[in-house]
Design a protein around this motif. Sequence first.
Motif, PDB file in Angstrom:
ATOM      1  N   THR A  86       0.852  -1.186   0.000  1.00  0.00           N
ATOM      2  CA  THR A  86       0.000   0.000   0.000  1.00  0.00           C
ATOM      3  C   THR A  86       0.885   1.232   0.000  1.00  0.00           C
ATOM      4  N   LEU A  87       0.610   2.158  -0.913  1.00  0.00           N
ATOM      5  CA  LEU A  87       1.419   3.361  -1.037  1.00  0.00           C
ATOM      6  C   LEU A  87       0.601   4.601  -0.687  1.00  0.00           C
ATOM      7  N   PRO A  88       1.256   5.665  -0.235  1.00  0.00           N
ATOM      8  CA  PRO A  88       0.541   6.905   0.084  1.00  0.00           C
ATOM      9  C   PRO A  88      -0.038   7.547  -1.159  1.00  0.00           C
ATOM     10  N   VAL A  89      -1.185   8.194  -1.001  1.00  0.00           N
ATOM     11  CA  VAL A  89      -1.910   8.733  -2.147  1.00  0.00           C
ATOM     12  C   VAL A  89      -1.161   9.876  -2.820  1.00  0.00           C
ATOM     13  N   LEU A  90      -0.159  10.452  -2.155  1.00  0.00           N
ATOM     14  CA  LEU A  90       0.564  11.591  -2.728  1.00  0.00           C
ATOM     15  C   LEU A  90       1.340  11.223  -3.991  1.00  0.00           C
ATOM     16  N   ILE A  91       1.565   9.925  -4.234  1.00  0.00           N
ATOM     17  CA  ILE A  91       2.278   9.541  -5.451  1.00  0.00           C
ATOM     18  C   ILE A  91       1.327   8.973  -6.508  1.00  0.00           C
ATOM     19  N   PHE A  92       0.025   9.151  -6.306  1.00  0.00           N
ATOM     20  CA  PHE A  92      -0.966   8.637  -7.252  1.00  0.00           C
ATOM     21  C   PHE A  92      -1.250   9.649  -8.358  1.00  0.00           C
ATOM     22  N   GLU A  93      -1.809   9.135  -9.459  1.00  0.00           N
ATOM     23  CA  GLU A  93      -2.401   9.968 -10.497  1.00  0.00           C
ATOM     24  C   GLU A  93      -3.912   9.739 -10.461  1.00  0.00           C
ATOM     25  N   PRO A  94      -4.713  10.716 -10.897  1.00  0.00           N
ATOM     26  CA  PRO A  94      -6.173  10.573 -10.821  1.00  0.00           C
ATOM     27  C   PRO A  94      -6.735   9.705 -11.931  1.00  0.00           C
ATOM     28  N   PRO A 356     -14.563   8.024  -5.789  1.00  0.00           N
ATOM     29  CA  PRO A 356     -14.420   9.272  -5.031  1.00  0.00           C
ATOM     30  C   PRO A 356     -12.973   9.625  -4.722  1.00  0.00           C
ATOM     31  N   ASP A 357     -12.106   8.615  -4.564  1.00  0.00           N
ATOM     32  CA  ASP A 357     -10.698   8.910  -4.292  1.00  0.00           C
ATOM     33  C   ASP A 357     -10.032   9.486  -5.536  1.00  0.00           C
ATOM     34  N   ARG A 358     -10.347   8.928  -6.685  1.00  0.00           N
ATOM     35  CA  ARG A 358      -9.790   9.434  -7.936  1.00  0.00           C
ATOM     36  C   ARG A 358     -10.233  10.872  -8.199  1.00  0.00           C
ATOM     37  N   TYR A 359     -11.515  11.125  -8.011  1.00  0.00           N
ATOM     38  CA  TYR A 359     -12.048  12.453  -8.294  1.00  0.00           C
ATOM     39  C   TYR A 359     -11.498  13.495  -7.319  1.00  0.00           C
ATOM     40  N   ALA A 360     -11.353  13.108  -6.052  1.00  0.00           N
ATOM     41  CA  ALA A 360     -10.786  14.033  -5.063  1.00  0.00           C
ATOM     42  C   ALA A 360      -9.355  14.394  -5.417  1.00  0.00           C
ATOM     43  N   LEU A 361      -8.598  13.420  -5.870  1.00  0.00           N
ATOM     44  CA  LEU A 361      -7.216  13.690  -6.259  1.00  0.00           C
ATOM     45  C   LEU A 361      -7.183  14.600  -7.483  1.00  0.00           C
ATOM     46  N   GLU A 362      -8.098  14.396  -8.418  1.00  0.00           N
ATOM     47  CA  GLU A 362      -8.166  15.246  -9.601  1.00  0.00           C
ATOM     48  C   GLU A 362      -8.420  16.704  -9.206  1.00  0.00           C
ATOM     49  N   LEU A 363      -9.198  16.906  -8.138  1.00  0.00           N
ATOM     50  CA  LEU A 363      -9.495  18.254  -7.649  1.00  0.00           C
ATOM     51  C   LEU A 363      -8.394  18.791  -6.742  1.00  0.00           C
ATOM     52  N   GLY A 364      -7.367  17.964  -6.467  1.00  0.00           N
ATOM     53  CA  GLY A 364      -6.234  18.413  -5.670  1.00  0.00           C
ATOM     54  C   GLY A 364      -6.399  18.240  -4.172  1.00  0.00           C
ATOM     55  N   ASP A 365      -7.411  17.484  -3.740  1.00  0.00           N
ATOM     56  CA  ASP A 365      -7.663  17.280  -2.306  1.00  0.00           C
ATOM     57  C   ASP A 365      -7.051  15.947  -1.893  1.00  0.00           C
ATOM     58  N   LYS A 368      -8.756  14.168   1.298  1.00  0.00           N
ATOM     59  CA  LYS A 368     -10.001  13.462   0.986  1.00  0.00           C
ATOM     60  C   LYS A 368      -9.725  12.238   0.126  1.00  0.00           C
ATOM     61  N   ALA A 369      -8.785  12.354  -0.815  1.00  0.00           N
ATOM     62  CA  ALA A 369      -8.443  11.221  -1.668  1.00  0.00           C
ATOM     63  C   ALA A 369      -7.938  10.047  -0.835  1.00  0.00           C
ATOM     64  N   GLY A 370      -7.076  10.334   0.134  1.00  0.00           N
ATOM     65  CA  GLY A 370      -6.553   9.284   0.998  1.00  0.00           C
ATOM     66  C   GLY A 370      -7.643   8.642   1.841  1.00  0.00           C
ATOM     67  N   PHE A 371      -8.552   9.473   2.357  1.00  0.00           N
ATOM     68  CA  PHE A 371      -9.658   8.957   3.164  1.00  0.00           C
ATOM     69  C   PHE A 371     -10.572   8.072   2.330  1.00  0.00           C
ATOM     70  N   GLU A 372     -10.925   8.534   1.126  1.00  0.00           N
ATOM     71  CA  GLU A 372     -11.824   7.773   0.274  1.00  0.00           C
ATOM     72  C   GLU A 372     -11.178   6.475  -0.209  1.00  0.00           C
ATOM     73  N   LYS A 373      -9.884   6.510  -0.472  1.00  0.00           N
ATOM     74  CA  LYS A 373      -9.174   5.304  -0.882  1.00  0.00           C
ATOM     75  C   LYS A 373      -9.231   4.250   0.222  1.00  0.00           C
ATOM     76  N   SER A 374      -8.967   4.666   1.455  1.00  0.00           N
ATOM     77  CA  SER A 374      -9.023   3.731   2.586  1.00  0.00           C
ATOM     78  C   SER A 374     -10.432   3.191   2.780  1.00  0.00           C
ATOM     79  N   SER A 375     -11.435   4.047   2.584  1.00  0.00           N
ATOM     80  CA  SER A 375     -12.832   3.625   2.751  1.00  0.00           C
ATOM     81  C   SER A 375     -13.211   2.570   1.722  1.00  0.00           C
ATOM     82  N   LEU A 376     -12.782   2.776   0.472  1.00  0.00           N
ATOM     83  CA  LEU A 376     -13.083   1.798  -0.574  1.00  0.00           C
ATOM     84  C   LEU A 376     -12.412   0.457  -0.291  1.00  0.00           C
TER      85      LEU A 376
END
Length: 456
Positions: A86-94, A356-365, A368-376
Motif C-alpha cells: 500500500t502506497l501513500p496517495v501523494l504519489i498517485f495519479e487521478p 471518489p478517491d480518484r475524483y478528489a485527487l483530480e481536484l487536488g484534495d 479526501k483522496a486518501g480517506f476515500e481510498k481507505s474507505s473503498l
Amino acid sequence: MAPNDPKQSGGFFASIASSISNFGSAMTKSVNGLMGYEGLEVVNPEGGTEDAEEEARRGRWKQEDRESYWKMMQKYIGSDVTSMVTLPVLIFEPMSMLQKMAELMEYSYLLDLADECEDPYMRLVYTTSWAISVYYAYQRTWKPFNPILGETYEMVNHGGITFIAEQVSHHPPMSAGHAENEHFIYDISSKVKTKFLGNSIDIYPLGRTRVTLKRDGTVFDLVPPPTKVNNLIFGRTWVDSPGEMIMTNLTTGDKAVLYFQPCGWFGAGRYEIDGYVYNSAEEPKILMTGKWNESMSYQPCDSEGEPLPGTELKEAWKLADAPKNDKFQYTHFAHKINSFDTAPKKLLASDSRLRPDRYALELGDLSKAGFEKSSLEERQRAEKKNREEKGHKFTPKWFDFANEVAATPWGDLEVYQYNGKYTEHRAAIDGSSSSEEIDIKSTEFNPWQYEDLAAN
C-alpha cells in the motif's frame, strides 16, 4: 538472422500499468554539454540525493516518507509484491489502472490500416507500431489506483470503438478488456508477477493479448519484454524494457521481432527499437526502426536484412503532440478518457471515473483522496467477508472464465473472454428514446455485487 521462438504470453499494456502503478515518483532529467551526448537523458541507476531533493520539491516522496517506506519494504526483498503493498496517495495519479488500459486505443487507427491492408508484412508493421505506441503513456511513473473488484471502465467515443474493461479478480489481481470497431477486435486477459529487489522491481507480464482483423479473421498475438522499474524509493524513478517484443500472425506464421535497446550510460540507447518483420520461413522482409517516444519507420529489405535498392525509410507511426508541463505527464488522449465530458450516456455506476478517491485527487484534495481510498479498500474487504460467509463466488458481469489456463514463461494465466453482454447493454441505451438528463458526477460509485447479502 532468425528470431527466437515466441513465448505464449502477452497482456503487456495492462500488466505494466498495474505493476508501475504499485510504485512511482518522477521522470529522468536532461543534461547538456557532455561531449558526444548532447540531447540525451541521463539516469542514475542507483538513485541520488539530488534527485531525492527534487522529488520532495515536487510533492512526492519526502525524506521521512522514503525512510519509513524503506523500513517497511525491506522484508519484501525477493518477493512478488503485486498485491501486498500500500502506497501513500501523494504519489498517485487521478486515474484507475482500467483507464490506463484504455490508453492503448489512442492510435487504434493503425489497426484500421492493418485491416484495410493487403500486404501481410505491412499488416505486421501496423500492428507492431500500434503495440509500441502505448509505451509513451506507460513511461509515466505516477501510480494509478488499483481497481476495486467489479470496477469497470467504458469508452465509446473514439474511432468508432466500443471499449469495456473489468476487474475480474482481486487476489490475484486480474483485469480483462475488450475493444471493437468495424475493423478489429481486441481482447486481453491481464495478470502480473513481480520481483521486488529493494530499490527496483522486475515485472513479468502474465497475460494474453489478441487482435483479430475483421476483413478476413486474421489473428495476432503479442509477446512483450519484461520490464524493470528503477529507483522506486531513492532517486528518480524511470522505466526500462530491454528485450524482444514479438507480434505473431497466428494465421500465417509471419512475425515481427523488435529489440528494445537497454538504457546505457548517459541514457544512450534509451527509447531505441530495431528489428524485422519475418515471413513464416523466418526470412526478413521489412526492417523496422525508431524510438517508442517519437516514431517508428519501416523499409523493405533483402534476405540479409539490408534495405532494398530504390526503397526508402517511411514513417508508420508518429507520436501526437502532448501538453507541455502537464502535472501528471498526461497526453491529450489521457485527459479525454479521464473526463466526465466524454463519458457515454448512462455511465455504469461501477466506472472508474466515479471513484471518489480518484475524483478528489483530480481536484487536488489529497486528504479526501486518501480517506476515500481507505474507505473503498475497507468496503472491499467487508464485501469479500460477506460473500465468503454466504458461500458465494464473485462473478464478473461482462467477461466469463473461458475454462482455459494458458501457460506462460512466468506462470499460468486464467483466460477470460468477453461475453457480449456489454454490446447488448450499450445498444439498448443508445436505442432508447429517453431524454432524461443525468448528472454523472452525482452518481455514486458502485462496483459492489454482494453488499446487501447480510440483509437477505
